[in-house]
Design a protein around this motif. Structure first.
Motif, PDB file in Angstrom:
ATOM      1  N   ALA A 173       0.809  -1.217   0.000  1.00  4.51           N
ATOM      2  CA  ALA A 173       0.000   0.000   0.000  1.00  4.51           C
ATOM      3  C   ALA A 173       0.841   1.266   0.000  1.00  4.51           C
ATOM      4  CB  ALA A 173      -0.927   0.005   1.220  1.00  4.51           C
ATOM      5  N   THR A 174       2.148   1.151   0.205  1.00  7.60           N
ATOM      6  CA  THR A 174       3.023   2.323   0.157  1.00  7.60           C
ATOM      7  C   THR A 174       3.262   2.708  -1.300  1.00  7.60           C
ATOM      8  OG1 THR A 174       4.116   1.622   2.199  1.00  7.60           O
ATOM      9  CG2 THR A 174       5.245   3.274   0.848  1.00  7.60           C
ATOM     10  N   PRO A 175       2.939   3.929  -1.674  1.00 11.79           N
ATOM     11  CA  PRO A 175       3.008   4.289  -3.098  1.00 11.79           C
ATOM     12  C   PRO A 175       4.436   4.318  -3.639  1.00 11.79           C
ATOM     13  CG  PRO A 175       2.545   6.219  -1.747  1.00 11.79           C
ATOM     14  CD  PRO A 175       2.469   5.034  -0.832  1.00 11.79           C
ATOM     15  N   PHE A 176       4.522   4.085  -4.955  1.00 12.52           N
ATOM     16  CA  PHE A 176       5.746   4.203  -5.745  1.00 12.52           C
ATOM     17  C   PHE A 176       6.741   3.083  -5.447  1.00 12.52           C
ATOM     18  CE2 PHE A 176       4.211   8.642  -5.079  1.00 12.52           C
ATOM     19  CZ  PHE A 176       3.675   8.814  -6.353  1.00 12.52           C
ATOM     20  N   VAL A 177       7.378   3.079  -4.263  1.00 17.74           N
ATOM     21  CA  VAL A 177       8.463   2.138  -4.015  1.00 17.74           C
ATOM     22  C   VAL A 177       8.005   0.889  -3.275  1.00 17.74           C
ATOM     23  CG1 VAL A 177      10.186   3.968  -4.003  1.00 17.74           C
ATOM     24  CG2 VAL A 177       9.090   3.307  -1.859  1.00 17.74           C
ATOM     25  N   GLY A 178       6.846   0.935  -2.612  1.00 23.70           N
ATOM     26  CA  GLY A 178       6.419  -0.180  -1.774  1.00 23.70           C
ATOM     27  C   GLY A 178       6.260  -1.489  -2.513  1.00 23.70           C
ATOM     28  N   PRO A 179       5.515  -1.551  -3.621  1.00 20.50           N
ATOM     29  CA  PRO A 179       5.354  -2.829  -4.326  1.00 20.50           C
ATOM     30  C   PRO A 179       6.669  -3.422  -4.810  1.00 20.50           C
ATOM     31  CG  PRO A 179       3.677  -1.256  -5.023  1.00 20.50           C
ATOM     32  CD  PRO A 179       4.641  -0.498  -4.179  1.00 20.50           C
ATOM     33  N   GLU A 180       7.588  -2.554  -5.248  1.00 17.22           N
ATOM     34  CA  GLU A 180       8.881  -3.065  -5.704  1.00 17.22           C
ATOM     35  C   GLU A 180       9.679  -3.670  -4.555  1.00 17.22           C
ATOM     36  OE1 GLU A 180       7.547  -0.268  -6.582  1.00 17.22           O
ATOM     37  OE2 GLU A 180       7.219  -0.580  -8.733  1.00 17.22           O
ATOM     38  N   ILE A 181       9.641  -3.005  -3.391  1.00 19.15           N
ATOM     39  CA  ILE A 181      10.353  -3.550  -2.224  1.00 19.15           C
ATOM     40  C   ILE A 181       9.732  -4.868  -1.798  1.00 19.15           C
ATOM     41  CG2 ILE A 181      10.918  -3.143   0.196  1.00 19.15           C
ATOM     42  CD1 ILE A 181      11.051  -0.187  -0.391  1.00 19.15           C
ATOM     43  N   SER A 182       8.403  -4.955  -1.827  1.00 18.76           N
ATOM     44  CA  SER A 182       7.730  -6.202  -1.466  1.00 18.76           C
ATOM     45  C   SER A 182       8.122  -7.336  -2.405  1.00 18.76           C
ATOM     46  CB  SER A 182       6.215  -5.990  -1.484  1.00 18.76           C
ATOM     47  OG  SER A 182       5.536  -7.197  -1.230  1.00 18.76           O
TER      48      SER A 182
END
Length: 460
Positions: A159-168
């Motif tokens: 749910a963290t925008p921009f960088v969150g999905p990539e870090i996950s």
């Protein structure tokens, strides 16, 4: 070239119980490392599925990862394994508590002022790195409690925008649950302990290069140090290590902690109930519970305030803690070196800010257990969360105001004692018929402790 240890024998160390928190943290770290070495020899960092066939009957025949299977083997089959597991966990809690108390002691006594601003950053770094080490360590057993924590972590990152999905995606190797242990294991066993060792070493070198800070008292000034010799201090330090080791072993041998056999293997389809995060990570969970469930769409993406606000609030809070010494120096324009610690009451504004920060953290910490409180006290969990939301907004400024007023009142009392002495209860009649109470004057040393340095000349 001057070496910080060249005059160690001639060095004098102040003697006060509150100065021992740093040593307790270091000795707890030694216990963590020693027990961790034993655990590493038997632990398998793998999520490959196996069927448990160990001595614990309730889980026999249940499919689980090799990580949990090896953790169960350590607990029930390795001689002294359960003792080492619990020693590792209890020592972590003691270390976290010691670092937190050390940081609070530095804050309320102004132990962060020049020339010790870097010392503050080192202690804060120890706190942050220990949070990371604790988070990675509690995830390694791959039980239901750690699996639920990882699911929350994945949800926050997604749910963290921009960088969150990539870090996950990087952390979990694709979709949750993935194989996060392959990342967390080297971090927990090698990288983070190495960073902690470096921080402890830097802190020790800084402490040896600088004049020790001490509390105001008889014969103590900004230019001298009153305390014990290096030999006596070393003997007391060795005794403290034995005490820390003994208490840690006693707790590990008598108090059960993190019983993974009761939680069972991690399962993304289920969630653990009645098990909350460790106390030092509870404020993160509490911030998620108190955030409003609002969301908005911007640039074709959905942003959830239920995630953005907790992440922003906790990040800002930790950032303010880290840079506070520099902010205070800039606002007060005090760039002198200080070697005498302040009494908290002598700086009401700073003490009030500290109380406000503790209230903010404590509210988030308490909110993490709102569901358990609701069950124990037969209350509505929604009502409790609303109460904590209101307390989170009104509590810090109220704590600042009340604490500041208390400090000013204590300052006034100290000034009256320094000027007029202690009331004896003896009333004398004057020749003119009036009455006066006798006061016993304080000695100069006691007055020096009670009154700030700026007003000493007016009271002596």
């Amino acid at each position: 070239m001057h070496r910080p240890w060249s005059n160690l024998r001639a060095r004098v160390f102040p003697d006060h119980w509150s100065l021992l928190f740093g040593q307790i943290a270091f000795y707890s770290f030694i216990m963590i490392v020693l027990s961790g070495v034993v655990l590493t020899a038997y632990y398998e960092p793998s999520v490959d599925a196996v069927v448990y066939d160990g001595p614990y009957a309730p889980l026999r025949g249940v499919e689980m990862s090799r990580a949990l299977d090896s953790t169960m083997a350590i607990s029930f089959e390795v001689r002294g394994g359960l003792l080492m597991r619990q020693l590792h966990h209890w020592s972590t809690l003691i270390m976290m508590a010691a670092i937190t108390l050390h940081l609070l002691r530095l804050f309320f006594t102004a132990g962060f002022r020049r020339p010790r601003r870097l010392n503050w950053l080192v202690v804060f770094g120890l706190l942050v790195v220990m949070l990371g080490a604790a988070l990675t360590g509690t995830s390694l057993p791959d039980d239901m409690a750690s699996g639920t924590s990882l699911a929350v972590l994945d949800g926050v990152l997604q749910a963290t925008p921009f960088v969150g999905p990539e870090i996950s995606a990087l952390l979990f190797g694709g979709e949750f649950p993935g194989n996060v242990i392959t990342w967390f294991y080297p971090l927990h066993v090698i990288v983070l302990p190495l960073v902690l060792v470096i921080l402890f070493a830097v802190g020790a070198v800084l402490a040896l290069r600088q004049k020790p800070a001490q509390y105001a008292g008889p014969g103590r000034t900004e230019n001298n140090v009153v305390g014990r010799s290096a030999r006596v201090a070393a003997v007391k330090s060795a005794g403290l290590f034995c005490l820390v080791a003994g208490v840690s072993l006693l707790m590990a041998a008598t108090a059960t902690i993190n019983p993974v056999w009761l939680y069972g293997p991690a399962d993304p389809a289920n969630a653990s109930a009645g098990v909350g995060p460790a106390w030092y990570l509870a404020f993160l969970d509490g911030s998620l519970r108190l955030a409003p469930g609002w969301e908005f769409v911007l640039w074709g993406r959905t942003f959830s305030l239920a995630i953005l606000l907790p992440v922003a609030a906790c990040t800002l809070f930790l950032a303010l803690v880290a840079v506070y010494p520099f902010l205070e120096e800039r606002l007060t324009r005090d760039r002198r070196d200080h070697h005498l610690l302040e009494r908290p009451r002598n700086n009401p504004t700073r003490t009030g800010l500290g109380a406000a920060g503790i209230t903010f953290y404590g509210t988030l910490w308490a909110a993490a257990g709102a569901d358990t409180m609701a069950i124990l006290f037969n209350l509505s969990v929604n009502s409790l969360l609303r109460f904590f939301q209101v307390l989170l907004i009104l509590g810090p400024p109220a704590a600042l105001f009340v604490t500041r007023r208390i400090c000013l009142g204590l300052q006034n009392r100290d000034t009256q004692l320094a000027l007029h002495g202690i009331e004896t209860g003896q009333v004398l009649r004057l020749p003119n018929g009036g009455y006066i109470e006798q006061h016993r004057q304080l000695n100069p040393y006691r007055r020096r402790q009670l009154v700030p340095h700026a007003t000493q000349k007016g009271t002596e």
